[in-house]
Structures are given as C-alpha cells and as structure tokens.
Design an enzyme around this catalytic site. Structure first.
Site, PDB file in Angstrom:
ATOM      1  CG  HIS A   1      -2.033   0.993   1.122  1.00  0.00           C
ATOM      2  ND1 HIS A   1      -3.242   0.706   0.537  1.00  0.00           N
ATOM      3  CD2 HIS A   1      -2.117   2.287   1.511  1.00  0.00           C
ATOM      4  CE1 HIS A   1      -4.032   1.761   0.585  1.00  0.00           C
ATOM      5  NE2 HIS A   1      -3.364   2.745   1.171  1.00  0.00           N
TER       6      HIS A   1
ATOM      7  CG  ASP B   1      -2.557   6.215   0.234  1.00  0.00           C
ATOM      8  OD1 ASP B   1      -3.559   6.073  -0.467  1.00  0.00           O
ATOM      9  OD2 ASP B   1      -2.418   5.657   1.345  1.00  0.00           O
TER      10      ASP B   1
ATOM     11  CD  GLU C   1      -6.792   3.162   1.557  1.00  0.00           C
ATOM     12  OE1 GLU C   1      -6.493   2.932   2.741  1.00  0.00           O
ATOM     13  OE2 GLU C   1      -6.287   4.070   0.884  1.00  0.00           O
TER      14      GLU C   1
ATOM     15  CG  HIS D   1     -10.859   4.644   3.637  1.00  0.00           C
ATOM     16  ND1 HIS D   1     -10.928   5.879   4.219  1.00  0.00           N
ATOM     17  CD2 HIS D   1      -9.545   4.317   3.598  1.00  0.00           C
ATOM     18  CE1 HIS D   1      -9.707   6.300   4.532  1.00  0.00           C
ATOM     19  NE2 HIS D   1      -8.841   5.363   4.165  1.00  0.00           N
TER      20      HIS D   1
ATOM     21  CG  HIS E   1      -9.443   0.687   5.960  1.00  0.00           C
ATOM     22  ND1 HIS E   1      -9.454   1.906   6.605  1.00  0.00           N
ATOM     23  CD2 HIS E   1      -8.284   0.653   5.263  1.00  0.00           C
ATOM     24  CE1 HIS E   1      -8.351   2.578   6.301  1.00  0.00           C
ATOM     25  NE2 HIS E   1      -7.618   1.835   5.497  1.00  0.00           N
TER      26      HIS E   1
ATOM     27  CG  HIS F   1      -2.812  -0.225   4.511  1.00  0.00           C
ATOM     28  ND1 HIS F   1      -3.771  -0.801   3.726  1.00  0.00           N
ATOM     29  CD2 HIS F   1      -3.309   1.000   4.854  1.00  0.00           C
ATOM     30  CE1 HIS F   1      -4.796   0.019   3.603  1.00  0.00           C
ATOM     31  NE2 HIS F   1      -4.550   1.109   4.291  1.00  0.00           N
TER      32      HIS F   1
ATOM     33  CG  ASP G   1      -0.908   3.702   5.099  1.00  0.00           C
ATOM     34  OD1 ASP G   1      -1.256   4.162   3.997  1.00  0.00           O
ATOM     35  OD2 ASP G   1      -1.651   3.694   6.087  1.00  0.00           O
TER      36      ASP G   1
END
Length: 419
Positions: A44, A46, A147, A174, A220, A241, A310
């Site tokens: 993961h 971003d 995600e 999420h 999540h 993650h 992350d």
C-alpha cells in the site's frame, strides 16, 4: 583517572564501536543481497493521492525524479529496492453517493500514466508473472488496489470494469460503512453497525471477487467482516496495510485469533508503518515496527507476513523509516533479530506472490463453470437523492414521485419564505 588508564578504555570503546558497526554493515549487506534475489512487494502506497492533492493529477507538471514533498519519488524507490508496489486508488469517504466512481477512475488513470511517463522505472503489472518479469528487468512492478468499497457505488459491473483496468485488490471499506459492509470504526464505537458485518450483497461481492481473481483486502473492516470473509472466500485474503492488535490495540489492526485464521487461509498481513498503528502513540521507531513482524511471526508464522508501509497516506512515520528509501534498514533489523534468509524472503515478496498465484488459480478454475453475477443490490439499500432508479422497474414510479414531491416542497417553502 591517569592518561595511562584512559588509553586502554578508549581503545576498548573504539573496538566495541567498530564491532557493532561491522555487524550492522554485515546485516545490511545481507539484506541488500536478499532484496536482489526476491522482490520487495509493498501492499500500500498513496502516492497517487498525493498527486491529486498536490497537483490535481496534472502529472505533466510533476517530475518524480526531483519531487521532495512526498515519501516516495524515483531516487527513493531505487534506494529502497522497491521491487513491486500496489499503488492505492483512493478517494475519500465523502465522495460516496456522489462522484466516487469518477474520482477512482481518475486515480487508476494516473497510475497508468505514471508508468507511461517513466517506463524505465515502472512497469504496469496485473499478475504474479508480471511482477517477476518486471523484477527481472530491474523495474518496479506497479499494481493497483482500490482502497474503499464506496468507490464501486455498490455495482458489480463497476467492480468488473475496474478489474479490466488492472485493479487487483479491493479494500472492502475505508473509514465509512458502505451499503453492504461495516468499517473498522464500528468496532471502535464511533460508527453504528448497519449490516452486522456483510449484507447479502456484500457476500455476493466476495463470491464475484473470487471469480474475477481480485484480492480481498480486509485492512479497514470490522472483526465481524474479517471472519465472515475468512469463512466464505475460496481464495486467500490480504491485509494490505495493518499491524498486530496485541501490540497496539487499535481497531485498524489484526487480533491474534484472526492472524491464526489468516494462516489457515494461507493469506497475508502486510505490516503498516503508521505510528498510530505501531505504538498507539504519535511517536515510534523502526524497532517498534520490527516488533510487529516478530509478534505476527510468533503467532502465525513468517508465511503470513508482508510489508505494507502506507507511505504517502499517513502523517507520522517511525524514526528510521521516514520514507520509501529506508525499508532496507528494516530488513537488516529482522536479520539482526535472527530471522533466516528464507523467512525474510517470504516476507519480502514470496508470500504475496503465493497469495496472488492462488487467487489466480481460483479464478482460472471458474472460467468455464461460473458466470458473472448480474443481480444488482436492492434499490432500497442504495436509494438516495443522487441516484436514479433506471433498471429497477418497481422503483421507477416511486422514485419519480419522490423527486416531484421534493420539488413541490421546495416550491412551497420558497413561497413561505417570501411572505
């Protein structure tokens, strides 16, 4: 203390320092050797979201060779020996019921364009074979994970379309419930449970993901959803993650009893570096992250471990793991703690490769026997002012009446305010 006494003490301290430095160098040399043999696959990152936040996805205005406002750029990727990356196609929860699908497609697009702009560094990948091919070419295999289930707008057709565009995992939620699944904040007590885990449509979606060969990411969701998916999925699952709940009691982390079930399912937990999930405080160190690797290995074995940093999705990172370039230091720390070469190579990438191959095998076993699921979510589960009812024969009239009633009410209110 006389000079005669100081000299031997100084020499002893110098010898101790040199010995420690030599051992550290040996562990780093060994780490880099292992990373040259097995791709580091991170679950993961971003960076695509940072490209939207900072540049509105105008990639022509960005040079990833010199960008310094992110945890990730090309020099850091190379120094960190990043063999493969799941880039996150993330859009916030407040896009749900609005423009989540469009914004997610734009995030998928920016990953493709990133690979096209820097073909000497990144190779777009959508399979286990692609990862190994990119590694053999000394490029970073670039995969996509979406995600948040809100990005689908509760549509199996959208799920299939995203798969065709190269998406290879979906994080079911999420930090918000979808019309078919509860998110981790339910366990924390800050959101109400709406589905007792997964709704019937949520279970449909799990079956369809197995059919497609898309990895199911539980990073999540509530513990209830974790267990429901582990009960029903034919393919291994991932936590792209997340860290160990026993070391940091945060609802984004994975309890020991779930770790054991992931082992049974032959899945993977890719350890998150975010301080708040590592120590449940604002500060953390590289050693604290290594503690999570050690704990998960102790509970369920090295065969379920992976890296899920992350980066560029969090605001606080451990001392020693400040950006993508620092990951080899963590590998060296695991070796210092007595991890074998095979255990380290499993966590680096072999575990994720196995999970992806097994997911692909489940997909391939269904090619000739299972049709795409085309039963839509019930309209009552998704009705909202931004959604039309086309395709729902029994909902069309009432939906139109509802819109007319809303307009009439607004007209009346306008007249009242004018008086």
């Amino acid at each position: 203390m006389t000079p005669e006494m100081i000299a031997p003490l100084f020499l002893a301290l110098l010898a101790s320092f040199c010995s420690t430095t030599s051992a550290q160098d040996a562990n780093m040399d060994r780490a880099l050797k292992l990373m040259a043999e097995t791709p580091l696959i991170d679950g993961h990152n971003d960076l695509p979201w940072q490209l939207r936040k900072q540049f509105n996805n105008e990639l022509n205005k960005v040079d990833l060779n010199t960008l310094e406002t992110t945890h990730t750029n090309i020099p850091k990727v190379k120094k960190g020996r990043l063999g493969a990356q799941f880039w996150s196609a993330y859009v916030p929860c407040d896009t749900q019921y609005k423009d989540a699908v469009r914004q997610t497609l734009e995030q998928i697009d920016v990953v493709h364009r990133m690979c096209q702009k820097y073909p000497e560094v990144f190779m777009f990948a959508s399979s286990s074979d692609d990862i190994l091919k990119a590694f053999s070419m000394n490029k970073t295999a670039s995969l996509i994970g979406v995600e948040g289930g809100h990005s689908l707008d509760s549509s199996l057709g959208t799920l299939r379309t995203m798969y065709q565009l190269g998406v290879r995992y979906l994080t079911l939620t999420h930090s918000c419930n979808t019309p078919w699944a509860d998110n981790w904040r339910v366990d924390q007590g800050s959101d109400p449970s709406e589905h007792d885990g997964l709704s019937p449509f949520g279970k449909q979606l799990i079956v369809e993901m197995n059919r497609l060969g898309m990895l199911i990411d539980l990073a999540h969701v509530t513990v209830r959803v974790m267990n429901q998916v582990l009960d029903m999925s034919e393919a291994p699952v991932i936590f792209s993650h997340s860290s160990a709940y026993s070391l940091c009691k945060h609802s984004r982390n994975v309890p020991d009893e779930v770790l054991l079930r992931v082992k049974e399912k032959k899945g993977i937990v890719m350890v998150n570096f975010y301080n708040d999930y590592v120590t449940c405080r604002q500060t953390a160190t590289l050693s604290d992250v290594a503690d999570h690797f050690d704990h998960i290995k102790k509970v369920a074995g090295a065969e379920i471990l992976g890296f899920g940093g992350d980066y560029d999705g969090v605001t606080r990172l451990p001392e020693g793991l400040e950006d993508v370039s620092k990951v080899p230091k963590l590998v060296a720390e695991l070796l210092r703690r007595g991890w074998t070469d095979e255990e380290v190579k499993a966590a680096l990438g072999n575990n994720l490769l196995r999970v992806l191959k097994q997911t692909e095998a489940v997909r391939d076993s269904k090619v000739n026997s299972t049709k795409p699921d085309d039963v839509p979510i019930p309209y009552d589960d998704v009705q909202n002012p931004c959604r039309t009812s086309y395709g729902y024969p029994n909902a069309g009239t009432s939906h139109s009446f509802g819109a007319a009633a809303l307009l009439l009410s607004l007209a009346v209110l306008t007249e009242i305010l004018a008086l």
